[in-house]
Design an enzyme around this catalytic site. Structure first.
Site, short mmCIF file in Angstrom:
data_model
loop_
_atom_site.label_atom_id
_atom_site.label_comp_id
_atom_site.label_asym_id
_atom_site.label_seq_id
_atom_site.Cartn_x
_atom_site.Cartn_y
_atom_site.Cartn_z
N SER A 139 0.81 -1.08 -0.20
CA SER A 139 -0.17 0.00 -0.16
C SER A 139 1.07 1.09 0.03
O SER A 139 1.58 1.70 -0.84
CB SER A 139 -0.88 0.25 1.20
OG SER A 139 -2.08 0.82 1.12
N ASP A 293 -8.55 -5.91 -5.25
CA ASP A 293 -8.26 -4.56 -4.55
C ASP A 293 -8.91 -3.72 -5.32
O ASP A 293 -8.85 -3.40 -6.52
CB ASP A 293 -6.64 -4.35 -4.44
CG ASP A 293 -6.15 -3.29 -3.72
OD1 ASP A 293 -6.77 -2.56 -3.40
OD2 ASP A 293 -4.98 -3.33 -3.46
N HIS A 322 -7.98 -5.26 -0.60
CA HIS A 322 -6.88 -4.60 -0.07
C HIS A 322 -6.29 -5.07 1.26
O HIS A 322 -4.92 -4.96 1.51
CB HIS A 322 -6.63 -3.32 -0.16
CG HIS A 322 -5.82 -2.35 0.08
ND1 HIS A 322 -4.64 -2.11 -0.87
CD2 HIS A 322 -5.28 -1.80 1.04
CE1 HIS A 322 -3.66 -1.45 -0.45
NE2 HIS A 322 -4.10 -0.95 0.73
#
Length: 352
Positions: A139, A293, A322
């Site tokens: 991320s 995601d 995610h």
């Protein structure tokens, strides 16, 4: 003092002051203190170092719990693993732990590039490291991984951005904007001058709800994955897991990280030319999006991967979206481990 950000909850970590850091947006951190967790030993050649930057809201603790251990790709018996908490995450220098004129809502704007320059100073000046066997992060950690590979191509041998992009998309910018507005529209926020996170409880709960919608996936709920995690209903999952996670956090810290996340963009190094920026990367690179995601979909990640020399596309199959990064899907973490082991087994490129 917010007791959430303590050694008891997130340690062990060491606070290291790297000195004055001038920021890309024009501000200054007079004493840039980084919270650093290390695992393993740096060898005599100082060539077994792995850097792990943290993601939005996360700390070094979750990296230790989910990704690091003997027999894993990130094996502390083989490597010296340095996990650096990003600026603003509550352990490193952040709005909530800064006093004086820069405290709270007056904390200066920080970019991904500022984090990476701070980490570079830490590694080179504090540890004497000149080469990294791997930079890996998920991320916002992936955003920092890309920044490392572009900004310091002669230092990074291998790079593994997981569930993140090199240039944040307009779509993702808007996603993050809703997360910001969930907090800032709470009357208790008072333009960042609240007394404690409890004053912004409603905003933090809205923030948690939005993360529930976008951070997981439609497949996650259709398949009842929230029940597998111990929650009989989605509402119980929102209240017990998601709000329980975000509720104790400092809102200004979250906003500091969100601002960085929204503006993550390695093409700033090349006058907006993404292909030219990614073309600078000399590291062997595995791009690893998560199949479901909604923040950083595989198609966005693959479009960037195709611009990176010596790279491979290694998507992770998971229903958890995610937030599979949290370790909720053991199979997904296993896939990441397999790919990281393969990447570390590849010969290091000649960086000169």
């Amino acid at each position: 003092m917010n007791t959430y950000y303590t050694q008891e909850n997130h340690g062990p970590f060491q606070l290291i002051d790297i000195g004055r850091l001038e920021l890309e947006e024009g501000g200054v951190l007079p004493h840039c203190e980084l919270a650093v967790a290390t695992h393993g030993q740096l060898n005599a050649a100082k060539d077994n170092a792995i850097l792990v930057p943290t993601w939005y809201s996360g700390t070094s603790k979750i990296m230790e719990q989910v990704y690091i251990g003997p027999g894993r790709a990130l094996d502390p018996t083989k490597y010296f693993i340095v996990v650096v908490n990003q600026i603003g995450n509550g352990l490193s220098v952040s709005p909530h732990n800064t006093t004086g004129d820069q405290g709270g809502p007056n904390f200066p704007k920080v970019r991904i590039g500022d984090d990476v320059r701070a980490q570079h100073r830490l590694l080179t000046e504090h540890f004497g490291i000149r080469r990294l066997a791997l930079v890996v992060g998920g991320s916002m950690g992936a955003q920092q991984t890309y920044e490392w590979a572009v900004r310091y191509p002669d230092m990074v041998e291998r790079a593994a951005p997981i569930a993140g992009t090199a240039c944040n998309t307009e779509h993702d910018f808007l996603f993050a904007e809703t997360l910001v507005e969930a907090i800032t529209t709470d009357p208790g926020f008072q333009e960042g001058r609240y007394q404690s996170p409890a004053d912004v409880a409603a905003g933090l709960k809205r923030h948690a709800k939005l993360w529930t919608v976008m951070g997981w996936s439609t497949e996650f709920f259709r398949c009842g994955r929230h029940r597998v995690l111990g929650f009989e209903s989605v509402q119980a999952f929102v209240d017990g897991f998601m709000t329980g996670y975000f509720g104790p956090m400092d809102p200004n810290n979250l906003l500091c990280m969100a601002w960085k996340w929204q503006r993550g963009d390695i093409s700033r190094h090349t006058d907006g030319d993404k292909a030219a920026a990614l073309g600078r990367i000399r590291a062997r690179t595995y791009v690893m999006p998560i199949a479901t995601d909604m923040f950083f979909p595989p198609s966005d990640c693959q479009a960037e991967q195709q611009l990176i020399p010596n790279s491979a596309f290694r998507p992770i199959d998971s229903l958890d979206g995610h937030l599979a990064l949290f370790g909720t899907d053991a199979d997904a973490i296993g896939q990441i481990d397999v790919h990281l082991k393969a990447l570390l087994a590849e010969p290091a490129p000649d960086l000169g």
